[in-house]
Design a protein around this motif. Structure first.
Motif, mmCIF file in Angstrom:
data_model
loop_
_atom_site.group_PDB
_atom_site.id
_atom_site.type_symbol
_atom_site.label_atom_id
_atom_site.label_comp_id
_atom_site.label_asym_id
_atom_site.label_seq_id
_atom_site.Cartn_x
_atom_site.Cartn_y
_atom_site.Cartn_z
ATOM 1 N N VAL A 58 -14.112 36.912 -32.235
ATOM 2 C CA VAL A 58 -14.710 36.050 -31.208
ATOM 3 C C VAL A 58 -16.230 36.029 -31.354
ATOM 4 O O VAL A 58 -16.860 34.954 -31.291
ATOM 5 C CB VAL A 58 -14.303 36.539 -29.806
ATOM 6 N N ILE A 59 -16.834 37.178 -31.566
ATOM 7 C CA ILE A 59 -18.289 37.237 -31.696
ATOM 8 C C ILE A 59 -18.758 36.441 -32.907
ATOM 9 O O ILE A 59 -19.693 35.617 -32.817
ATOM 10 C CB ILE A 59 -18.752 38.702 -31.795
ATOM 11 N N VAL A 60 -18.119 36.667 -34.054
ATOM 12 C CA VAL A 60 -18.524 35.956 -35.271
ATOM 13 C C VAL A 60 -18.291 34.452 -35.119
ATOM 14 O O VAL A 60 -19.114 33.623 -35.534
ATOM 15 C CB VAL A 60 -17.757 36.513 -36.482
ATOM 16 N N TRP A 61 -17.177 34.091 -34.506
ATOM 17 C CA TRP A 61 -16.851 32.669 -34.315
ATOM 18 C C TRP A 61 -17.906 31.988 -33.451
ATOM 19 O O TRP A 61 -18.375 30.891 -33.766
ATOM 20 C CB TRP A 61 -15.477 32.547 -33.672
ATOM 21 N N LEU A 62 -18.310 32.647 -32.369
ATOM 22 C CA LEU A 62 -19.309 32.061 -31.482
ATOM 23 C C LEU A 62 -20.666 31.949 -32.160
ATOM 24 O O LEU A 62 -21.432 31.014 -31.895
ATOM 25 C CB LEU A 62 -19.425 32.891 -30.201
ATOM 26 N N LEU A 63 -20.982 32.907 -33.035
ATOM 27 C CA LEU A 63 -22.259 32.861 -33.734
ATOM 28 C C LEU A 63 -22.318 31.716 -34.745
ATOM 29 O O LEU A 63 -23.380 31.124 -34.960
ATOM 30 C CB LEU A 63 -22.524 34.195 -34.446
ATOM 31 N N LEU A 64 -21.198 31.393 -35.350
ATOM 32 C CA LEU A 64 -21.183 30.390 -36.408
ATOM 33 C C LEU A 64 -20.770 29.003 -35.936
ATOM 34 O O LEU A 64 -21.092 28.010 -36.583
ATOM 35 C CB LEU A 64 -20.246 30.840 -37.536
ATOM 36 N N GLN A 65 -20.047 28.933 -34.827
ATOM 37 C CA GLN A 65 -19.468 27.656 -34.422
ATOM 38 C C GLN A 65 -20.536 26.601 -34.149
ATOM 39 O O GLN A 65 -20.444 25.457 -34.614
ATOM 40 C CB GLN A 65 -18.604 27.854 -33.174
ATOM 41 N N GLY A 66 -21.579 26.957 -33.400
ATOM 42 C CA GLY A 66 -22.588 25.983 -33.030
ATOM 43 C C GLY A 66 -23.300 25.382 -34.234
ATOM 44 O O GLY A 66 -23.450 24.153 -34.337
ATOM 45 N N SER A 67 -23.735 26.234 -35.162
ATOM 46 C CA SER A 67 -24.458 25.724 -36.328
ATOM 47 C C SER A 67 -23.552 24.887 -37.231
ATOM 48 O O SER A 67 -23.989 23.865 -37.782
ATOM 49 C CB SER A 67 -25.050 26.895 -37.115
ATOM 50 N N LEU A 68 -22.284 25.292 -37.371
ATOM 51 C CA LEU A 68 -21.377 24.521 -38.215
ATOM 52 C C LEU A 68 -21.090 23.142 -37.619
ATOM 53 O O LEU A 68 -21.086 22.126 -38.336
ATOM 54 C CB LEU A 68 -20.070 25.298 -38.419
ATOM 55 N N ARG A 128 -12.315 25.279 -30.155
ATOM 56 C CA ARG A 128 -11.835 26.216 -29.135
ATOM 57 C C ARG A 128 -10.376 26.589 -29.358
ATOM 58 O O ARG A 128 -10.013 27.777 -29.319
ATOM 59 C CB ARG A 128 -12.026 25.605 -27.748
ATOM 60 N N TYR A 129 -9.540 25.582 -29.594
ATOM 61 C CA TYR A 129 -8.125 25.883 -29.820
ATOM 62 C C TYR A 129 -7.926 26.684 -31.113
ATOM 63 O O TYR A 129 -7.067 27.580 -31.170
ATOM 64 C CB TYR A 129 -7.319 24.592 -29.857
ATOM 65 N N ALA A 130 -8.713 26.367 -32.132
ATOM 66 C CA ALA A 130 -8.600 27.120 -33.379
ATOM 67 C C ALA A 130 -9.030 28.573 -33.173
ATOM 68 O O ALA A 130 -8.425 29.493 -33.742
ATOM 69 C CB ALA A 130 -9.454 26.462 -34.465
#
Length: 459
Positions: A58-68, A128-130
């Motif tokens: 969850v932490i890594v996903w949140l860190l990368l999701q916005g920039s991607l 989010r679903y992913a």
């Protein structure tokens, strides 16, 4: 959604704990003594394999999701929409798209922005679903791996201890890296500031007027960055605060440890320490609405002009706030002096006052000095009280009845408003912050040195 996902991870970890524990007991037919490790360690091992990887994902996903998503959004825009735009303009365009997607529409956005906002909403929903599917998949995989290892001879306690050791190391690294990041960010921006302003002017200049034109056509002063008046104002207010806090805090500690009845001490000490829990904004209101008018009226009575935002008002209220730092640590240091030293002093014919001044205070000096230096650090770094009660204009004076400004006030003032981080006015805040950090660090090192130098071991 993130909060519910974290709660779900916590619930899965708790359920995995009980599942692992019951599976370990079932593996030996209920005879727990045949297990190498207690069932509790088996449950904790399974819970760690379920919760920790899912939480990290969850932490890594949140860190990368916005920039991607921002990168995908930029690539999806028509070439004409981004042609000739610099980095700042592209950032503003993406911010507008995100605002429209969030429903914060000001005016009528163009068709390109509306279509991009719809794509952004769609990609956010897919992400989010992913994320939810990936997190539950990782948790299920961790459950299968951990539960497959449960056996009578499995060393679950060692595995759990290794996990806890890794967590403690990770927490330590986070603290170290956070501190390092703060220092490097301050240092980097301060070096940018010193490219525009000479360090000699900053550290030895006597005029602080950081009002420079930041927009074309703006009429301001030429800009002066001599920070000596700012440092002097900080030291003046801190000195007034310590003049209030040290005597009151030290004498209250002596009274509570040596004179007060135990029942009175049990009531008064928590009340004193309660002062440290009051929000600083409350102290600021108290200084502005009560102390400052009272001092001004008193000055009118005796014929002495006292400014409404004088250094005395801010310093006095700050001194009240930091009394617990001195009193609590001094109280603990004096109470920690062995009873044998008191009895030996009385046996030699010393009075109670002589015992306190000649025996207890020297023996408790490391703890007292540690509390004083901690209070000094707190006074120098205080923000809300001085922002509300002290002045904004930097003046080089030692008169406590006149307004002065502090480092923290100037940092807040310089960073308020619509300013860019590429001009000396804004970068000056980072230079002041770096100086404040260094001063606080030096005070903490001095406190450690004093404690080590004067510490004595008593049997």
């Amino acid at each position: 959604m993130i909060g519910y996902l974290l709660l779900a991870i916590l619930a899965l970890s708790v359920l995995s704990y009980f599942f692992g524990r019951r599976r370990a007991i079932a593996a030996v037919g209920g005879h727990e003594q045949e297990l190498h490790s207690r069932p509790t360690y088996h449950g904790a091992f399974v819970a760690a394999w379920v919760g920790i990887p899912a939480f990290l994902l969850v932490i890594v996903w949140l860190l990368l999701q916005g920039s991607l998503i921002d990168r995908l959004l930029f690539w999806s825009l028509p070439p004409g929409a981004t042609q000739g735009l610099d980095y700042g303009q592209i950032s503003l365009l993406l911010s507008e798209i995100r605002s429209v997607a969030a429903g914060n529409v000001f005016g009528e956005p163009n068709l390109v922005v509306q279509e991009a906002a719809e794509r952004y909403q769609r990609w956010q929903s897919i992400a989010r679903y992913a994320m939810v599917a990936s997190v539950f998949s990782v948790a299920l995989l961790g459950l299968l791996i951990a539960s497959s290892r449960i056996a009578p001879a499995f060393r679950a306690r060692h595995g759990t201890e290794r996990v806890m050791t890794g967590l403690m190391i990770a927490c330590s690294l986070i603290a170290i890296l956070t501190t390092l990041g703060i220092v490097l960010s301050l240092l980097f921006e301060a070096l940018r500031f010193f490219q525009h302003v000479s360090p000699l002017e900053f550290f030895f200049g006597l005029n602080w007027e950081p009002q420079i034109p930041i927009r074309e056509g703006q009429v301001t002063a030429g800009g002066a960055f001599g920070a000596v008046p700012v440092f002097a104002g900080t030291l003046l207010i801190s000195a007034i605060a310590m003049a209030v806090a040290i005597p009151i805090g030290l004498y209250s500690a002596i009274y509570l440890t040596e004179y007060a009845h135990p029942k009175l001490r049990a009531w008064v000490k928590p009340l004193l320490e309660l002062l440290a829990g009051i929000p600083t904004v409350v102290y600021g209101f108290f200084a502005v609405l009560t102390v400052a008018p009272a001092l001004r009226n008193f000055g009118e009575i005796i014929g002495m002009p006292i400014a409404p935002n004088s250094a005395l008002a801010a310093g006095a209220v700050m001194g009240i706030m930091i009394i617990p730092f001195v009193s609590s640590l001094s109280d603990d240091a004096i109470a920690a002096v062995p009873r044998a030293m008191r009895d030996g002093s009385y046996a030699m014919g010393a009075t109670k006052g002589e015992t306190i001044t000649k025996v207890l205070l020297p023996a408790a000096l490391p703890g007292i000095m540690g509390g004083v230096l901690l209070a000094v650090s707190r006074a120098i770094g205080e923000t809300m009280i001085v922002v509300m009660a002290a002045g904004i204009i930097a003046s080089l004076t030692a008169n406590p009845f006149e307004p002065v400004t502090t480092v923290t006030v100037q940092i807040v003032t310089l960073l308020i408003g619509d300013v860019e981080f590429d001009n000396p006015k804004t970068l000056a805040a980072f230079a002041l912050g770096l100086v404040l950090f260094v001063v606080t660090l030096v005070l903490n090192i001095a406190a450690l040195r004093i404690v080590r130098k004067y510490r004595e071991q008593y049997e």
